[in-house]
Design a protein around this motif. Structure first.
Motif, PDB file in Angstrom:
ATOM      1  N   ASP A 294      -0.891  22.627  20.826  1.00 18.67           N
ATOM      2  CA  ASP A 294      -1.496  23.940  20.595  1.00 18.67           C
ATOM      3  C   ASP A 294      -2.182  24.488  21.838  1.00 18.67           C
ATOM      4  O   ASP A 294      -3.259  25.065  21.776  1.00 18.67           O
ATOM      5  CB  ASP A 294      -2.491  23.870  19.424  1.00 18.67           C
ATOM      6  N   ASN A 295      -1.540  24.251  22.992  1.00 14.04           N
ATOM      7  CA  ASN A 295      -2.040  24.750  24.288  1.00 14.04           C
ATOM      8  C   ASN A 295      -3.444  24.254  24.598  1.00 14.04           C
ATOM      9  O   ASN A 295      -4.206  24.893  25.331  1.00 14.04           O
ATOM     10  CB  ASN A 295      -2.004  26.280  24.328  1.00 14.04           C
ATOM     11  N   GLN A 296      -3.811  23.111  24.025  1.00 15.47           N
ATOM     12  CA  GLN A 296      -5.130  22.540  24.302  1.00 15.47           C
ATOM     13  C   GLN A 296      -4.961  21.300  25.165  1.00 15.47           C
ATOM     14  O   GLN A 296      -3.976  21.169  25.881  1.00 15.47           O
ATOM     15  CB  GLN A 296      -5.840  22.239  22.980  1.00 15.47           C
ATOM     16  N   GLN A 297      -5.908  20.389  25.088  1.00 11.10           N
ATOM     17  CA  GLN A 297      -5.835  19.213  25.944  1.00 11.10           C
ATOM     18  C   GLN A 297      -4.715  18.283  25.486  1.00 11.10           C
ATOM     19  O   GLN A 297      -4.186  18.390  24.386  1.00 11.10           O
ATOM     20  CB  GLN A 297      -7.160  18.463  25.918  1.00 11.10           C
ATOM     21  N   THR A 298      -4.376  17.349  26.365  1.00  6.84           N
ATOM     22  CA  THR A 298      -3.344  16.373  26.054  1.00  6.84           C
ATOM     23  C   THR A 298      -3.718  15.596  24.793  1.00  6.84           C
ATOM     24  O   THR A 298      -4.859  15.161  24.637  1.00  6.84           O
ATOM     25  CB  THR A 298      -3.175  15.395  27.235  1.00  6.84           C
ATOM     26  N   THR A 299      -2.742  15.428  23.910  1.00  8.77           N
ATOM     27  CA  THR A 299      -3.020  14.808  22.617  1.00  8.77           C
ATOM     28  C   THR A 299      -2.630  13.332  22.611  1.00  8.77           C
ATOM     29  O   THR A 299      -1.756  12.898  23.369  1.00  8.77           O
ATOM     30  CB  THR A 299      -2.271  15.541  21.488  1.00  8.77           C
ATOM     31  N   ARG A 300      -3.256  12.581  21.717  1.00  9.90           N
ATOM     32  CA  ARG A 300      -2.897  11.177  21.498  1.00  9.90           C
ATOM     33  C   ARG A 300      -2.009  11.020  20.270  1.00  9.90           C
ATOM     34  O   ARG A 300      -1.638   9.913  19.892  1.00  9.90           O
ATOM     35  CB  ARG A 300      -4.152  10.331  21.315  1.00  9.90           C
ATOM     36  N   ASP A 301      -1.650  12.138  19.651  1.00  9.40           N
ATOM     37  CA  ASP A 301      -0.907  12.084  18.390  1.00  9.40           C
ATOM     38  C   ASP A 301       0.473  11.454  18.561  1.00  9.40           C
ATOM     39  O   ASP A 301       1.152  11.650  19.588  1.00  9.40           O
ATOM     40  CB  ASP A 301      -0.722  13.490  17.818  1.00  9.40           C
ATOM     41  N   VAL A 302       0.893  10.725  17.539  1.00  9.44           N
ATOM     42  CA  VAL A 302       2.255  10.193  17.441  1.00  9.44           C
ATOM     43  C   VAL A 302       2.789  10.605  16.076  1.00  9.44           C
ATOM     44  O   VAL A 302       2.179  10.319  15.047  1.00  9.44           O
ATOM     45  CB  VAL A 302       2.286   8.662  17.588  1.00  9.44           C
ATOM     46  N   LEU A 303       3.936  11.295  16.070  1.00 16.43           N
ATOM     47  CA  LEU A 303       4.529  11.812  14.836  1.00 16.43           C
ATOM     48  C   LEU A 303       5.880  11.172  14.585  1.00 16.43           C
ATOM     49  O   LEU A 303       6.654  10.947  15.525  1.00 16.43           O
ATOM     50  CB  LEU A 303       4.709  13.331  14.918  1.00 16.43           C
ATOM     51  N   LEU A 304       6.158  10.902  13.331  1.00 15.11           N
ATOM     52  CA  LEU A 304       7.466  10.366  12.926  1.00 15.11           C
ATOM     53  C   LEU A 304       8.137  11.373  12.004  1.00 15.11           C
ATOM     54  O   LEU A 304       7.525  11.873  11.068  1.00 15.11           O
ATOM     55  CB  LEU A 304       7.292   9.027  12.220  1.00 15.11           C
ATOM     56  N   TYR A 524      18.783  16.755  18.461  1.00 15.18           N
ATOM     57  CA  TYR A 524      17.567  17.388  17.957  1.00 15.18           C
ATOM     58  C   TYR A 524      16.698  17.811  19.139  1.00 15.18           C
ATOM     59  O   TYR A 524      16.465  17.007  20.057  1.00 15.18           O
ATOM     60  CB  TYR A 524      16.799  16.424  17.053  1.00 15.18           C
ATOM     61  N   VAL A 525      16.233  19.043  19.119  1.00 12.16           N
ATOM     62  CA  VAL A 525      15.409  19.593  20.201  1.00 12.16           C
ATOM     63  C   VAL A 525      14.076  20.037  19.615  1.00 12.16           C
ATOM     64  O   VAL A 525      14.029  20.743  18.600  1.00 12.16           O
ATOM     65  CB  VAL A 525      16.113  20.765  20.901  1.00 12.16           C
ATOM     66  N   THR A 526      12.981  19.623  20.277  1.00 13.97           N
ATOM     67  CA  THR A 526      11.644  19.838  19.716  1.00 13.97           C
ATOM     68  C   THR A 526      10.721  20.553  20.701  1.00 13.97           C
ATOM     69  O   THR A 526      10.651  20.210  21.881  1.00 13.97           O
ATOM     70  CB  THR A 526      11.003  18.487  19.352  1.00 13.97           C
ATOM     71  N   GLY A 527      10.002  21.535  20.192  1.00 12.70           N
ATOM     72  CA  GLY A 527       8.902  22.173  20.903  1.00 12.70           C
ATOM     73  C   GLY A 527       9.254  22.694  22.272  1.00 12.70           C
ATOM     74  O   GLY A 527      10.316  23.266  22.508  1.00 12.70           O
ATOM     75  N   GLY A 528       8.326  22.501  23.229  1.00 10.47           N
ATOM     76  CA  GLY A 528       8.495  22.983  24.597  1.00 10.47           C
ATOM     77  C   GLY A 528       7.790  24.302  24.831  1.00 10.47           C
ATOM     78  O   GLY A 528       6.918  24.730  24.062  1.00 10.47           O
ATOM     79  N   ARG A 529       8.196  24.949  25.915  1.00  8.50           N
ATOM     80  CA  ARG A 529       7.704  26.290  26.238  1.00  8.50           C
ATOM     81  C   ARG A 529       8.919  27.194  26.401  1.00  8.50           C
ATOM     82  O   ARG A 529       9.967  26.763  26.868  1.00  8.50           O
ATOM     83  CB  ARG A 529       6.861  26.270  27.508  1.00  8.50           C
ATOM     84  N   ARG A 530       8.747  28.447  26.023  1.00  4.00           N
ATOM     85  CA  ARG A 530       9.881  29.361  26.111  1.00  4.00           C
ATOM     86  C   ARG A 530       9.505  30.614  26.890  1.00  4.00           C
ATOM     87  O   ARG A 530       8.354  31.073  26.880  1.00  4.00           O
ATOM     88  CB  ARG A 530      10.377  29.742  24.718  1.00  4.00           C
ATOM     89  N   LEU A 531      10.516  31.145  27.579  1.00  5.10           N
ATOM     90  CA  LEU A 531      10.338  32.394  28.310  1.00  5.10           C
ATOM     91  C   LEU A 531      10.724  33.555  27.405  1.00  5.10           C
ATOM     92  O   LEU A 531      11.825  33.575  26.852  1.00  5.10           O
ATOM     93  CB  LEU A 531      11.211  32.407  29.570  1.00  5.10           C
ATOM     94  N   VAL A 533      11.320  37.764  26.523  1.00  7.41           N
ATOM     95  CA  VAL A 533      12.120  38.802  27.181  1.00  7.41           C
ATOM     96  C   VAL A 533      11.354  39.487  28.318  1.00  7.41           C
ATOM     97  O   VAL A 533      11.949  39.993  29.270  1.00  7.41           O
ATOM     98  CB  VAL A 533      12.592  39.862  26.160  1.00  7.41           C
ATOM     99  N   ASP A 534      10.012  39.500  28.221  1.00  6.44           N
ATOM    100  CA  ASP A 534       9.222  40.101  29.299  1.00  6.44           C
ATOM    101  C   ASP A 534       8.736  39.047  30.300  1.00  6.44           C
ATOM    102  O   ASP A 534       7.803  39.280  31.062  1.00  6.44           O
ATOM    103  CB  ASP A 534       8.030  40.877  28.724  1.00  6.44           C
ATOM    104  N   CYS A 535       9.390  37.854  30.246  1.00  5.06           N
ATOM    105  CA  CYS A 535       9.148  36.770  31.195  1.00  5.06           C
ATOM    106  C   CYS A 535       7.757  36.146  31.090  1.00  5.06           C
ATOM    107  O   CYS A 535       7.276  35.516  32.039  1.00  5.06           O
ATOM    108  CB  CYS A 535       9.397  37.239  32.633  1.00  5.06           C
ATOM    109  N   SER A 536       7.086  36.319  29.968  1.00  6.66           N
ATOM    110  CA  SER A 536       5.857  35.565  29.736  1.00  6.66           C
ATOM    111  C   SER A 536       6.221  34.221  29.105  1.00  6.66           C
ATOM    112  O   SER A 536       7.328  34.038  28.589  1.00  6.66           O
ATOM    113  CB  SER A 536       4.918  36.353  28.812  1.00  6.66           C
ATOM    114  N   ILE A 537       5.288  33.267  29.166  1.00  6.54           N
ATOM    115  CA  ILE A 537       5.552  31.914  28.673  1.00  6.54           C
ATOM    116  C   ILE A 537       4.761  31.673  27.400  1.00  6.54           C
ATOM    117  O   ILE A 537       3.560  31.927  27.345  1.00  6.54           O
ATOM    118  CB  ILE A 537       5.193  30.865  29.734  1.00  6.54           C
ATOM    119  N   GLU A 538       5.441  31.186  26.360  1.00  7.59           N
ATOM    120  CA  GLU A 538       4.803  30.870  25.088  1.00  7.59           C
ATOM    121  C   GLU A 538       5.070  29.418  24.723  1.00  7.59           C
ATOM    122  O   GLU A 538       6.169  28.888  24.961  1.00  7.59           O
ATOM    123  CB  GLU A 538       5.351  31.760  23.968  1.00  7.59           C
TER     124      GLU A 538
END
Length: 581
Positions: A294-304, A524-531, A533-538
Motif C-alpha cells: 500500500d505504498n508504505q514501508q516494506t512489509t513482513r507479510d507472507v501470503l499464500l 500468474y502475475v501479481t501486483g507491481g506498479r503500472r504506468l 496513459v498520462d505516464c504517472s505511476i500507480e
C-alpha cells in the motif's frame, strides 16, 4: 375395475409390522410354536423356522430345501460367536441391535455368514466411524477378509491421508510385501518421499533375513527424484543395508548421477529414471512475501494463495523487514536472500538467508552469503541457488555471482557476469542460466542476453534489439522462457534452442516491479506498479492469469492489498500435513 370405487377405503395399519414382530418375539421368548433351536458353542435359542427363512437367504436355503438341517430340531452353527448369534436373533425379531466396539467384529462376521446385508453394512458404518491412523491398517485387512468394499475404501483413505502417523504404527510391520508395495506405490498417499523410504526400511528391518530380498521392489516405490537431496545423500545412498544389494545400489547410482550431475543425463551409459509425477497429494501454492505494501514501508507479510479454493491466507511473517531481497524455492522451502534489513529507521545491506518451511509455517536462519547485496537476482537449479549481481553495502554495482550448495550448506564464488546489471529477468533452462536485459548503474536499459553455462562455470553474452526490460520477472513455461513486462505491456517467449523470440498477448497495463510464477501450465502475475496513459505511476493490486494454450489473459480479482517489489513463488506441499494457520 382397475380404479378404486369412491365408496371404498384403503386401510393401512402403520404399526402392524412392528406389532407383529413384538408378538413373534414374545412367542419366541416363551418358546411357543418354536420348531428349531440355533446353537453356538454351549448356547442355544429356540426360534421359528419360518421367521428365520423370511429374514435371511442363508436360512431360506437351509430350511426350504432338502438339507439335513431342514428337519432337525437343533442346528449347530460353527464358527459363530454365541453372543453374536444372540444379537442376530434379537435383530431378526425386533429389527434392532446395539453395536459396540467389543461386539462389532464377531457381529459383522456373523452377519456376513448368515447373510444379513443391512446389519453387515451397519457394522461397517460403525467401524468407519471408529477409524483412526492407529487401527486403519488392521481394519483394511479385515475388510479384505470380509469382502466389505465400503470399509475397505474408507480405511484405505484414512491410511493414505494420515500416512506419517500410520507409518509409525505397529500394524505397518505386519503387512505382507504385496500389501506394503501396493500401499507405498499409491498416488494418493499423503506423505513425503523421505517418510516413504523410512517406512519401508522399518518394515524390512523388522525381519531382515526374511524381508531383505524385497528391498529392490520396495525401493522402486520411493520416488527418488522428489527426495530432498541432502536426505538422499546422507541417509539413503549411505544406508548399509541397501549397500548389500547390488540391485538397490544400481537404482541409487542412477538416481545419484541424475540428482547431482550438472551434465546432460541422456548420455548412453546412464539409464534414466522413469518420469513419475509427484503424488496427487502434493499441491502447488502461490506465495507472496515482502515488498512494499500500500505504498508504505516494506512489509513482513507472507501470503499464500490456494488455487483450488481461490482464497488467500496469512503465513508466519518474515523475521525482519527486507528491502529488495531476492527469494527462491528449493526442496519445498523458501529461501529469502540478502536485501536491506530495515530496523529502527536504519537500513543495513544484509548477507543473511532466511529459510521458510510451509510444512511447519516457521522461519529459520540459514548460512549467510559471502557478500552482502540487495537489488540482486537469485535462481535455483538442482541442489544449488545462484545469487547474481545487485548493489553492495557502499551502493556499488556488483557483477559477481555466488552459489549456495544445499547439500554441503556452503556458499562459494563463481564466475562473474560479463556486464554487471540490476533488475534483469532471470531463469534457468537446459543447464544454462539466462539473464535478460536489466539496467546499468546509471539506470540505462541493457539490451543483452547473458548466458551462464552451469557445468562449465563460464559466461557469454548476446546483443539483441528484442530486449528492453527492467524490473521484470522471467519464468519457465513449458519449453519457453517467458519475460513478463518490465516498463512495458509486452510478453516475450524465448526459445533457447532456436534463440528466437515469440510475442505473446500483451498485458492490460505497462507493469514493472511485479511478481510472476507458474502453477501447472499457467502463468500468474501479481501486483507491481503500472504506468498510466498520462505516464504517472500507480501501485497495483491486480492478480492476472495467462493461459499459453489460448494466448489469453484472465483477471482473478485483486490481491489482499497493493503490493510491489515483492517475491512471487510457487511452492509445493502436502496440504494435510502442512501447519497452516
Amino acid at each position: 375395475m382397475d380404479e378404486e370405487s369412491v365408496d371404498e377405503l384403503l386401510f393401512k395399519d402403520c404399526d402392524f409390522s412392528s406389532d407383529l414382530l413384538k408378538q413373534l418375539n414374545g412367542l419366541r421368548q416363551n418358546k411357543i410354536l418354536t420348531d428349531v433351536s440355533l446353537c453356538a458353542s454351549a448356547w442355544e435359542v429356540p426360534c421359528h423356522r419360518n421367521v428365520l427363512a423370511s429374514s435371511s437367504l442363508y436360512f431360506r436355503a437351509m430350511f426350504c430345501n432338502n438339507f439335513r438341517e431342514s428337519g432337525e430340531a437343533k442346528v449347530h452353527l460353527k464358527g459363530i460367536d454365541a453372543a453374536a448369534l444372540e444379537q442376530i436373533v434379537l435383530y431378526v425379531y425386533t429389527g434392532e441391535v446395539r453395536i459396540t466396539a467389543e461386539r462389532v467384529l464377531p457381529l459383522m462376521e456373523a452377519a456376513s455368514m448368515l447373510q444379513y446385508p443391512k446389519l453387515f453394512e451397519a457394522c461397517s458404518s460403525y467401524l468407519q466411524s471408529q477409524l483412526t491412523p492407529s487401527n486403519c491398517l488392521g481394519l483394511l485387512r479385515l475388510s479384505d477378509i470380509l469382502s466389505c468394499e465400503t470399509l475397505k475404501k474408507k480405511a484405505r483413505e484414512v491410511a493414505l491421508k494420515y500416512f506419517p502417523e500410520v507409518a509409525s504404527s505397529a500394524d505397518l510391520k505386519e503387512l505382507c510385501v504385496l500389501e506394503l508395495t501396493d500401499y507405498l506405490g499409491d498416488d494418493e498417499l499423503c506423505g513425503e518421499e523421505e517418510k516413504v523410504f523410512e517406512a519401508l526400511m522399518v518394515w524390512v528391518k523388522h525381519d531382515v533375513e526374511t524381508r531383505k530380498r524385497h528391498m529392490q521392489e520396495l525401493l522402486k516405490q520411493v520416488r527418488l527424484q522428489y527426495v530432498h537431496p541432502a536426505f538422499f545423500y546422507h541417509f539413503i545412498a549411505s544406508d548399509t543395508l541397501l549397500q548389500t544389494s547390488p540391485a538397490c545400489q544400481a537404482i541409487l547410482e542412477t538416481a545419484k548421477r541424475q540428482m547431482f550431475s550438472f551434465y546432460n543425463t541422456s548420455v548412453p551409459d546412464l539409464k534414466p529414471l522413469c518420469h513419475i509425477p509427484p503424488r496427487n497429494s502434493y499441491q502447488d501454492f502461490l506465495i507472496l512475501l515482502g515488498g512494499r505494501k500500500d505504498n508504505q514501508q516494506t512489509t513482513r507479510d507472507v501470503l499464500l494463495y490456494n488455487e483450488q479454493t481461490g482464497q488467500w491466507q496469512d503465513l508466519a511473517k518474515l523475521p525482519t523487514r527486507l528491502y529488495k531481497a531476492s527469494a527462491v524455492t528449493l526442496h519445498r522451502s523458501v529461501y529469502v536472500i540478502g536485501g536491506k534489513a530495515v530496523r529502527a529507521g536504519k537500513s543495513l545491506v544484509s548477507p543473511n538467508v532466511y529459510i521458510f518451511s510451509l510444512k511447519l509455517n516457521q522461519w529459520r536462519l540459514g548460512e549467510p552469503m559471502l557478500v552482502a547485496r540487495y537489488s540482486h537476482r537469485s535462481t535455483a537449479h538442482k541442489n544449488f541457488i545462484f545469487s547474481i549481481g545487485g548493489l553492495g553495502d557502499k551502493q556499488e554495482g556488483m557483477g559477481s555471482m555466488e552459489r549456495y550448495d544445499s547439500i554441503c550448506n556452503v556458499w562459494e564464488n563463481m564466475a562473474s557476469m560479463p556486464v554487471g546489471v540490476l533488475h534483469p529477468a532471470v531463469a534457468v533452462k537446459d543447464q544454462r542460466l539466462y539473464l535478460f536485459g536489466g539496467e546499468d548503474i546509471m539506470q540505462n536499459p541493457v539490451r543483452l542476453i547473458q548466458v551462464y553455462h552451469i557445468s562449465r562455470n563460464t559466461w557469454f553474452k548476446m546483443e539483441t534489439r528484442m530486449i528492453k526490460n527492467v524490473c521484470a520477472p522471467a519464468v519457465v513455461l513449458g519449453e519457453w522462457i517467458v519475460i513478463v513486462g518490465g516498463y512495458t505491456r509486452r510478453i516475450l517467449a524465448y526459445d533457447p534452442q532456436s534463440n528466437k523470440f515469440v510475442k505473446c498477448a500483451d498485458m492490460k497495463d505497462r507493469r514493472m516491479h511485479h511478481g510472476a510464477a507458474v502453477i501447472g501450465k499457467k502463468l500468474y502475475v501479481t501486483g507491481g506498479r503500472r504506468l498510466t496513459v498520462d505516464c504517472s505511476i500507480e501501485d497495483s493490486d491486480s492478480f492476472d492469469c495467462y493461459d499459453p494454450e489460448t494466448d489469453t489473459w484472465t483477471s482473478l480479482g485483486q490481491l489482499p492489498h497493493k503490493l510491489f517489489d515483492h517475491a512471487c513463488l510457487t511452492l509445493q506441499c502436502i496440504p494435510h500435513i502442512a501447519n497452516f494457520p
